[in-house]
Design a protein around this motif. Sequence first.
Motif, PDB file in Angstrom:
ATOM      1  N   PHE A 163       0.812  -1.225   0.000  1.00  0.00           N
ATOM      2  CA  PHE A 163       0.000   0.000   0.000  1.00  0.00           C
ATOM      3  C   PHE A 163       0.845   1.276   0.000  1.00  0.00           C
ATOM      4  O   PHE A 163       0.339   2.343   0.337  1.00  0.00           O
ATOM      5  N   VAL A 164       2.125   1.136  -0.385  1.00  0.00           N
ATOM      6  CA  VAL A 164       3.054   2.264  -0.228  1.00  0.00           C
ATOM      7  C   VAL A 164       2.637   3.506  -1.023  1.00  0.00           C
ATOM      8  O   VAL A 164       2.927   4.628  -0.631  1.00  0.00           O
ATOM      9  N   ASP A 165       1.891   3.282  -2.126  1.00  0.00           N
ATOM     10  CA  ASP A 165       1.461   4.432  -2.939  1.00  0.00           C
ATOM     11  C   ASP A 165      -0.053   4.641  -2.858  1.00  0.00           C
ATOM     12  O   ASP A 165      -0.633   5.297  -3.723  1.00  0.00           O
ATOM     13  N   SER A 166      -0.662   4.102  -1.816  1.00  0.00           N
ATOM     14  CA  SER A 166      -2.112   4.237  -1.695  1.00  0.00           C
ATOM     15  C   SER A 166      -2.470   5.417  -0.800  1.00  0.00           C
ATOM     16  O   SER A 166      -1.902   5.599   0.280  1.00  0.00           O
ATOM     17  N   GLY A 167      -3.443   6.188  -1.228  1.00  0.00           N
ATOM     18  CA  GLY A 167      -3.950   7.293  -0.424  1.00  0.00           C
ATOM     19  C   GLY A 167      -5.023   6.825   0.543  1.00  0.00           C
ATOM     20  O   GLY A 167      -5.498   7.599   1.379  1.00  0.00           O
ATOM     21  N   ARG A 168      -5.437   5.538   0.423  1.00  0.00           N
ATOM     22  CA  ARG A 168      -6.556   5.061   1.256  1.00  0.00           C
ATOM     23  C   ARG A 168      -6.116   4.175   2.411  1.00  0.00           C
ATOM     24  O   ARG A 168      -6.946   3.788   3.245  1.00  0.00           O
ATOM     25  N   VAL A 169      -4.839   3.806   2.409  1.00  0.00           N
ATOM     26  CA  VAL A 169      -4.337   2.961   3.500  1.00  0.00           C
ATOM     27  C   VAL A 169      -3.112   3.631   4.101  1.00  0.00           C
ATOM     28  O   VAL A 169      -2.159   3.955   3.392  1.00  0.00           O
ATOM     29  N   MET A 170      -3.153   3.823   5.403  1.00  0.00           N
ATOM     30  CA  MET A 170      -1.972   4.334   6.089  1.00  0.00           C
ATOM     31  C   MET A 170      -1.377   3.174   6.871  1.00  0.00           C
ATOM     32  O   MET A 170      -2.092   2.492   7.604  1.00  0.00           O
ATOM     33  N   THR A 171      -0.084   2.916   6.690  1.00  0.00           N
ATOM     34  CA  THR A 171       0.567   1.830   7.431  1.00  0.00           C
ATOM     35  C   THR A 171       1.506   2.435   8.473  1.00  0.00           C
ATOM     36  O   THR A 171       2.236   3.383   8.186  1.00  0.00           O
ATOM     37  N   VAL A 172       1.457   1.892   9.669  1.00  0.00           N
ATOM     38  CA  VAL A 172       2.302   2.364  10.767  1.00  0.00           C
ATOM     39  C   VAL A 172       2.971   1.142  11.397  1.00  0.00           C
ATOM     40  O   VAL A 172       2.288   0.210  11.814  1.00  0.00           O
TER      41      VAL A 172
END
Length: 393
Positions: A201-210
Amino acid sequence: SPSCPDGPKRRVCYYYDRGIAGVDYGEDHVMVPRRVDMAHALIRSYGLLGDMSRLRTRPATYDDISAFHDRGYADLLGSLTPEAFAGGGEAELTARSFNIGEPSKKEDPRSVDNPPIAGLWDYCCRYAGGSLAAARALAAGRHDIAINWSGGMHHACRDKASGFCYVNDIVLAIRELLAAFARVVYVDIDVHHGDGVETAFVDSGRVMTVSFHQGTTDFFPKGRGKLQDVGVGEGLYRAVNVPLHAGMDDEGYYGLFQPIMEKVMEVFQPEAIVMQCGGDSLSGDPLGSQNLSIAGHARCVRFMRSFNVPLLLLGGGGYTINHVAACWCYETAVALGKEIDDDIPQHCYDGYYQSQGYKLHYPVKKGLKNDNTNHHVTQTKNTVLRNLAELAA
Ligand code: V1S
Ligand code: CA
Ligand code: ZN
């Protein structure tokens, strides 16, 4: 609607599949799927099963899995047997090319990260099926919290196995959630970086990964999860990495976790949360060198629950099996908003808890050096908060 002291009562559903307990990574392997069976037995012994709906579901299908994974890789997972691998030839070469049995022949076969285990496809379909069903239960609005302690296999890549993970159930579950929710936050407290999920999801605006992880040189997965890795394109500032040194204690961990996740929730406004609760960040883990207590680990779960946003709780790493089972049992109680007794009830696995005096909460390592200086922690926190503020602008 019914309430409990910390807000509305949460409707919790729980996935457990006894077909996973017998999966064997090999005699000397650190990954022991039986720990999920131990957690389940403990959860049952505390009487918590009566407070949750049990998710009974079908295993994931080839189509479910190939929605993210490469078909050639899925074909290999579906056909590989330990016998075919041992026979050498094509099966072995193909498996090695997908990082199963490792690419190199030099590796000691007893310490291969991703062995060609018996029942591999069945195992993957079961743990991935659990995470998919859990995501569907949240998406349908039937439950507020869904739990699958056999999931959380955050290293698996689109076209290869990595770090004991073959199918990335987390990516599959997030994709399922995206059909119902506009934005999803993924938070990973396993001691390792959640590289497979971040990459997906590194280029997704809908998923934030932490991801919070041990970020010392050479720590697996080498080179991933740097403070400066912040996502690309639409995903810029939507990848968050919090690398830690060895010896982190409860206070220092929560001192980072709480303000960072508070800001993440404020700037990203997710409609669902997926939390990977790997137990290898606990004190005494043979792979990790953090010094978290079960209470410190679970405090992070309690904090994410407090937002009252649909929450998917998954397992992950954790290599002292009695500690992990105790932790996931306690976190199941946290999900339910219940406090449970520290005395472990008599049950089929109680002998495993002798070393911790038959108590759920075992002591952390007293006097262990914490390599995270106050200065380092403050700098890390400020850098992450500054990056997140870019999203608020
Ligand atoms: N650290 C570590 C570690 N230990 C092992 C291991 C130990 C005994 C065995 F019988 C087999 C493997 N592998 C590693 C790491 C992978 C860690 C995966 C963590 C998974 C998770 O908790 O995050 C989620 C479930 N592998 C490596 O460090 C790679 C090697 C570089 C060294 C080990 N050999 C086996 C492969 C190459
Ligand atoms: Ca992590
Ligand atoms: Zn881990």
